[in-house]
Design a protein around this motif. Structure first.
Motif, PDB file in Angstrom:
ATOM      1  N   SER A 121      79.955  54.388  51.482  1.00 37.46           N
ATOM      2  CA  SER A 121      81.299  53.929  51.756  1.00 37.46           C
ATOM      3  C   SER A 121      81.494  53.741  53.249  1.00 37.46           C
ATOM      4  O   SER A 121      80.946  54.463  54.070  1.00 37.46           O
ATOM      5  N   VAL A 131      86.298  59.918  52.301  1.00 36.82           N
ATOM      6  CA  VAL A 131      87.502  60.349  51.608  1.00 36.82           C
ATOM      7  C   VAL A 131      88.081  61.535  52.360  1.00 36.82           C
ATOM      8  O   VAL A 131      87.400  62.521  52.591  1.00 36.82           O
ATOM      9  N   ARG A 142      77.530  67.678  47.374  1.00 38.39           N
ATOM     10  CA  ARG A 142      77.769  66.299  46.939  1.00 38.39           C
ATOM     11  C   ARG A 142      76.450  65.572  46.667  1.00 38.39           C
ATOM     12  O   ARG A 142      76.315  64.844  45.679  1.00 38.39           O
ATOM     13  N   ASP A 202      82.273  59.834  36.858  1.00 43.62           N
ATOM     14  CA  ASP A 202      83.555  59.208  37.178  1.00 43.62           C
ATOM     15  C   ASP A 202      83.780  58.113  36.152  1.00 43.62           C
ATOM     16  O   ASP A 202      83.133  57.064  36.187  1.00 43.62           O
ATOM     17  N   TYR A 245      78.300  59.498  39.776  1.00 39.54           N
ATOM     18  CA  TYR A 245      78.589  59.142  41.160  1.00 39.54           C
ATOM     19  C   TYR A 245      77.297  58.699  41.853  1.00 39.54           C
ATOM     20  O   TYR A 245      76.229  59.277  41.641  1.00 39.54           O
ATOM     21  N   ASP A 269      77.701  57.578  45.415  1.00 41.72           N
ATOM     22  CA  ASP A 269      77.993  57.803  46.831  1.00 41.72           C
ATOM     23  C   ASP A 269      78.563  59.210  46.980  1.00 41.72           C
ATOM     24  O   ASP A 269      79.615  59.517  46.411  1.00 41.72           O
ATOM     25  N   ASP A 275      82.302  59.763  47.662  1.00 41.88           N
ATOM     26  CA  ASP A 275      83.287  59.405  46.636  1.00 41.88           C
ATOM     27  C   ASP A 275      83.685  60.605  45.787  1.00 41.88           C
ATOM     28  O   ASP A 275      84.670  60.533  45.044  1.00 41.88           O
ATOM     29  N   ILE A 276      82.944  61.696  45.878  1.00 48.16           N
ATOM     30  CA  ILE A 276      83.196  62.864  45.031  1.00 48.16           C
ATOM     31  C   ILE A 276      84.311  63.698  45.648  1.00 48.16           C
ATOM     32  O   ILE A 276      84.191  64.180  46.781  1.00 48.16           O
TER      33      ILE A 276
END
Length: 415
Positions: A90, A94, A181, A192, A197, A199, A202-203
């Protein structure tokens, strides 16, 4: 004579069938997915009840059978070339958590020419650990326990990924959120909307630290019964085992900053309230962390150090994992780690480890935090801590300093 032979043959066939049946059905039990990816483990079901048998021969046969099975599977994985193109991480992380939002991320890249000789570094780190574990003149609690002596509840930091043959011992305050992760992505233990997952960033953080997300050694017993220790030992022998460590004093500062300088309701109720009453002489304190912070009432670093040194602390309960010694979390003298990473060289170590695991084309390690607690801060943080306390604290964490090659902080320990 013929009947006796037929009877023995039927017993052997029945035993082999039972072993295969166990292997077929162990895959989908429990909250985390546990993959061996053999021709046997593609079906799903419920683990049958293990038949009680005190015979040593049967356990030896099972041990040998499972070892051959895992060896062949790992060899197949090593020989299998990954055709999947590199996944794109990404563009931004996040940041739905206060701690991550406060710290921020460092997205700067490093010149490849600055990469250190990782193989040599790893050899030195393993050698240091091995030598001090074997040195009879250097002693610390639990050093001479065998692996069989370690109770299951002390194996809860060993996360297993059977898809890639990896075991990770996580140490809080040493990039463990992002390594967890990575383990989730590798093991596909979290979905998801039905899709694993790909990436790590993204978790969501709340899922990362949910114990049901990860398959750890302490869960083996309820899943595999009497076979659990045999499976553990086989995996310890065959899988790649790694951990990441950090200067012990800096790790303590980091733990204090994140758990007591930020509003954390759980840590306020469990730890801050008793500390304020015992070491700051507050007879009445607010019941919530919000009220305490609003009133300017916070645990001091001095309170925290007194709490660690207080003999009553360990009598009530073991140290919380955020300040428990690494040798108690990861048992480095009982299991021979293949890779020892350090937070001080996180970027280089992480890149090298992912290459060794042959997963560097599948994912990237998330970028490190920007405002990471620095070693240079030690003098400021310990300035108001009496030298006698510092010396006691060093003795408390001496094994972590020595085993992982951190120099003794003489400048903090001299009067």
């Amino acid at each position: 004579m013929t009947k006796a032979r037929l009877f023995r043959l039927s017993v052997v066939v029945g035993s082999v069938f039972m072993i295969l049946l166990i292997i077929v059905y162990w895959d989908n039990v429990g909250t985390a997915h546990f993959y061996l990816h053999t021709s046997f483990s593609r079906h799903h079901g419920v683990l049958p009840t293990v038949v009680k048998d005190d015979g040593r021969g049967s356990l030896s046969d099972v041990d040998e059978f499972l070892e051959k099975l895992l060896t062949s599977e790992l060899r197949d994985r090593v020989n299998r070339k990954t055709e999947q193109p590199p996944l794109q991480a990404s563009s931004r992380p996040v940041v739905n958590n206060l701690e991550e939002n406060v710290r921020g991320y460092d997205w700067s890249t490093r010149d490849a020419r600055t990469m250190l000789d990782q193989e040599k570094i790893q050899a030195e780190r393993r050698k240091t650990l091995r030598e001090f574990c074997a040195n009879s003149s250097f002693a610390f609690p639990t050093k001479y326990r065998s692996f069989e002596d370690i109770p299951n509840y002390e194996l809860n930091h060993l996360i297993v990924d059977d898809r890639h043959g990896v075991i990770y011992c996580y140490v809080p305050k040493v990039a463990c959120t992002n390594w967890k992760r990575v383990m989730i992505v590798l093991s596909e233990s979290l979905m998801d909307q039905g899709v694993p997952y790909v990436d790590p960033l993204d978790i969501p953080r709340e899922h990362v630290h949910n114990s049901s997300t990860h398959f750890t050694f302490n869960k083996f017993w309820r899943r595999y019964g009497k076979f659990s220790r045999h499976l553990m030992k086989i995996k310890l022998k065959k899988y790649t085992k790694f951990l990441f460590v950090r200067d012990p004093f800096v790790r303590l500062i980091s733990a204090f900053r994140s758990k007591f300088e930020l509003e954390n309701e759980e840590f306020y109720r469990r730890f801050a309230i008793p500390m304020l009453k015992l070491y700051s002489n507050h007879t009445s304190v607010p019941t919530s962390v919000g009220e305490a912070f609003e009133a300017g009432l916070k645990v001091s670093f001095s309170d925290f150090i007194q709490y660690l040194l207080d003999p009553r602390t360990e009598k009530l309960a073991p140290f919380n994992e955020h300040w428990r010694q690494v040798y108690r979390l990861c048992h480095p003298c009982q299991m021979e780690y293949d890779f020892i990473g350090k937070l001080e060289t996180l970027d280089e170590d992480a890149a090298h480890l992912l290459q060794l695991l042959k997963v560097d084309r599948l994912l990237r390690f998330p970028p490190s935090y920007r405002n990471r607690t620095a070693s240079s801060w030690q003098e400021d943080w310990f300035a108001k801590i009496p030298v006698a306390w510092r010396q006691q604290l060093y003795k408390l964490y001496e094994a972590d300093f020595v085993l992982f090659g951190y120099p003794k902080p003489e400048h903090l320990l001299k009067t």
